[in-house]
Design a protein around this motif. Structure first.
Motif, PDB file in Angstrom:
ATOM      1  N   SER A   1      -6.552   0.563   3.983  1.00  0.00           N
ATOM      2  CA  SER A   1      -5.794  -0.556   3.422  1.00  0.00           C
ATOM      3  C   SER A   1      -4.985  -0.116   2.210  1.00  0.00           C
ATOM      4  O   SER A   1      -3.847  -0.567   2.010  1.00  0.00           O
ATOM      5  CB  SER A   1      -6.751  -1.691   3.039  1.00  0.00           C
ATOM      6  OG  SER A   1      -6.056  -2.755   2.434  1.00  0.00           O
ATOM      7  N   THR A  40      -0.934  -0.304   1.869  1.00  0.00           N
ATOM      8  CA  THR A  40      -0.330  -1.042   0.766  1.00  0.00           C
ATOM      9  C   THR A  40       0.650  -0.178  -0.011  1.00  0.00           C
ATOM     10  O   THR A  40       1.710  -0.653  -0.430  1.00  0.00           O
ATOM     11  CB  THR A  40      -1.430  -1.568  -0.170  1.00  0.00           C
ATOM     12  OG1 THR A  40      -2.395  -2.297   0.586  1.00  0.00           O
ATOM     13  CG2 THR A  40      -0.842  -2.482  -1.223  1.00  0.00           C
ATOM     14  N   PHE A  75       3.778   0.168   2.158  1.00  0.00           N
ATOM     15  CA  PHE A  75       4.479  -1.120   2.163  1.00  0.00           C
ATOM     16  C   PHE A  75       5.166  -1.376   0.822  1.00  0.00           C
ATOM     17  O   PHE A  75       6.316  -1.841   0.781  1.00  0.00           O
ATOM     18  CB  PHE A  75       3.469  -2.230   2.476  1.00  0.00           C
ATOM     19  CG  PHE A  75       3.971  -3.610   2.189  1.00  0.00           C
ATOM     20  CD1 PHE A  75       4.881  -4.222   3.031  1.00  0.00           C
ATOM     21  CD2 PHE A  75       3.528  -4.312   1.076  1.00  0.00           C
ATOM     22  CE1 PHE A  75       5.352  -5.504   2.769  1.00  0.00           C
ATOM     23  CE2 PHE A  75       3.975  -5.585   0.810  1.00  0.00           C
ATOM     24  CZ  PHE A  75       4.893  -6.186   1.649  1.00  0.00           C
ATOM     25  N   THR A  76       4.500  -1.068  -0.281  1.00  0.00           N
ATOM     26  CA  THR A  76       5.064  -1.316  -1.603  1.00  0.00           C
ATOM     27  C   THR A  76       6.279  -0.440  -1.867  1.00  0.00           C
ATOM     28  O   THR A  76       7.303  -0.906  -2.382  1.00  0.00           O
ATOM     29  CB  THR A  76       3.996  -1.081  -2.688  1.00  0.00           C
ATOM     30  OG1 THR A  76       2.878  -1.933  -2.439  1.00  0.00           O
ATOM     31  CG2 THR A  76       4.552  -1.378  -4.063  1.00  0.00           C
ATOM     32  N   THR A 122       4.487  -6.837  -5.546  1.00  0.00           N
ATOM     33  CA  THR A 122       4.349  -6.454  -4.142  1.00  0.00           C
ATOM     34  C   THR A 122       2.965  -5.889  -3.849  1.00  0.00           C
ATOM     35  O   THR A 122       2.365  -6.196  -2.814  1.00  0.00           O
ATOM     36  CB  THR A 122       5.430  -5.420  -3.778  1.00  0.00           C
ATOM     37  OG1 THR A 122       6.721  -5.929  -4.141  1.00  0.00           O
ATOM     38  CG2 THR A 122       5.413  -5.125  -2.290  1.00  0.00           C
ATOM     39  N   LEU A 136      -2.921  -5.327   3.985  1.00  0.00           N
ATOM     40  CA  LEU A 136      -2.707  -5.110   2.557  1.00  0.00           C
ATOM     41  C   LEU A 136      -4.018  -5.258   1.801  1.00  0.00           C
ATOM     42  O   LEU A 136      -4.902  -6.032   2.183  1.00  0.00           O
ATOM     43  CB  LEU A 136      -1.668  -6.088   2.016  1.00  0.00           C
ATOM     44  CG  LEU A 136      -0.261  -5.988   2.600  1.00  0.00           C
ATOM     45  CD1 LEU A 136       0.696  -6.866   1.816  1.00  0.00           C
ATOM     46  CD2 LEU A 136       0.226  -4.548   2.616  1.00  0.00           C
TER      47      LEU A 136
END
Length: 335
Positions: free
Chosen positions: A105, A109, A112-113, A263, A286
């Motif tokens: 995770s 994250t 993604f950030t 974010t 996330l």
């Protein structure tokens, strides 16, 4: 006409001057003391709300992370047995299932950030630079661009969730039925495509904030700089690289930090998109939503609190390093 004279003895004897009706003068607060105390008095409501909303729950969460708080002790969490650092050891044991899931995770994250913050900054800066010059309809475009930022998050994400539905969503209708770009309707809310869905929604609601901040920063750049550069033969890209970006350095430093924190801690978007499914897909897991599921799905609040504290420490370290590096770079550029 006779003038009345009050003797000092009369004032001293009665403690009051005749004709005042026995009213005593209230002592005045010194002006210096009033000036010093007034700001603190005005800040008092905000300090109380900050304590109630953030500080006290955070302290309680830290305390819970050292206890074995499960479903059996939820009615009286103070009676939960003290576990010390065992919750933290389980969370950082990457050989166990809990640790592996948390590490996966975390990497999701981070990816993604980085993508979301980078694209939000790129889209926001591009739009702000394009709308810097005056032309007909500029105000209307600025208003339209700010609509995603002004909409409530839940309403906007719910709308996107309907658009990404498999059977009757607008995205599949456009890509498959109208443009024939896919062989069959895609699943956007489950599987690997859920990461792209999450990224699109985050970008849509995040880039207008970058646009607003950069647009405000551009107002402080003198137009004479661009006029002089144009006279010297500098093109648009040279002006952006030599004037716009260096002038926006301090603005971008704050903007990137704020976007990163927002974010990385984003919970509303994955919760509204995937919460109804019970668990977020693995490709869009996330860490904020992962901690929520670890706490409320397994009812192990001690473990979830330990993960939250670790997340807080990570963000504090990253923020401190970022501020140290950017401040050092700013001092070097000033010299």
């Amino acid at each position: 006409m006779t003038a009345t004279v009050t003797s000092p003895s009369a004032r001293d004897a009665g403690g009051e001057e005749p004709g005042t009706g026995g009213a005593r003068k209230r002592p005045r607060i010194p002006g210096r003391l009033r000036r010093i105390g007034l700001p603190y008095l005005l800040l008092l409501p905000a300090i109380l709300f900050e304590l109630l909303v953030h500080v006290i729950p955070m302290v309680v969460g830290v305390v819970i992370s050292f206890r074995q708080l499960t479903l059996f002790f939820i009615h009286n969490w103070g009676a939960a047995p003290w576990s010390g650092l065992s919750n933290y050891k389980v969370a950082v044991d990457f050989d166990s299932a809990v640790g592996k899931a948390l590490l996966h995770s975390f990497f999701i994250t981070v990816l993604f950030t980085v993508l979301s913050v980078g694209l939000c900054w790129l889209f926001g800066t591009t739009a702000a630079v394009m709308l810097q010059d005056k032309f007909r309809g500029r105000g209307t475009l600025r208003t339209i661009f700010l609509i995603p930022y002004a909409l409530p998050v839940y309403a906007a994400v719910i709308t996107w969730a309907f658009m990404f539905q498999h059977d009757n969503g607008m995205v599949n209708h456009l890509l498959h039925d109208q443009l024939h770009l896919t062989d069959q309707p895609s699943f956007w809310l489950i599987g690997n495509n859920s990461f792209y869905t999450l990224l699109v929604v985050s970008l849509w609601k995040g880039w207008p904030f970058a646009f607003l901040i950069v647009m405000a920063g551009l107002q402080n750049i003198p137009s004479e700089l661009y006029e002089a550069a144009s006279i010297d033969g500098a093109g648009i890209w040279q002006q952006i690289r030599k004037i716009t970006l260096p002038s926006l350095r301090s603005v971008n430093q704050v903007l990137v930090l704020v976007l990163f924190l927002w974010t990385f801690n984003d919970f509303n978007t994955p919760f509204v998109l995937f919460g109804k499914n019970g668990n977020a897909p693995g490709s869009a897991d996330l860490i904020s939503f992962h901690i929520y599921q670890s706490s409320f799905s397994s009812w192990n609040f001690g473990s979830g609190s330990a993960m939250s504290v670790l997340l807080l420490l990570f963000l504090l370290v990253v923020t401190g390093v970022y501020l140290a590096v950017t401040s050092r770079g700013r001092k070097a550029s000033d010299v």
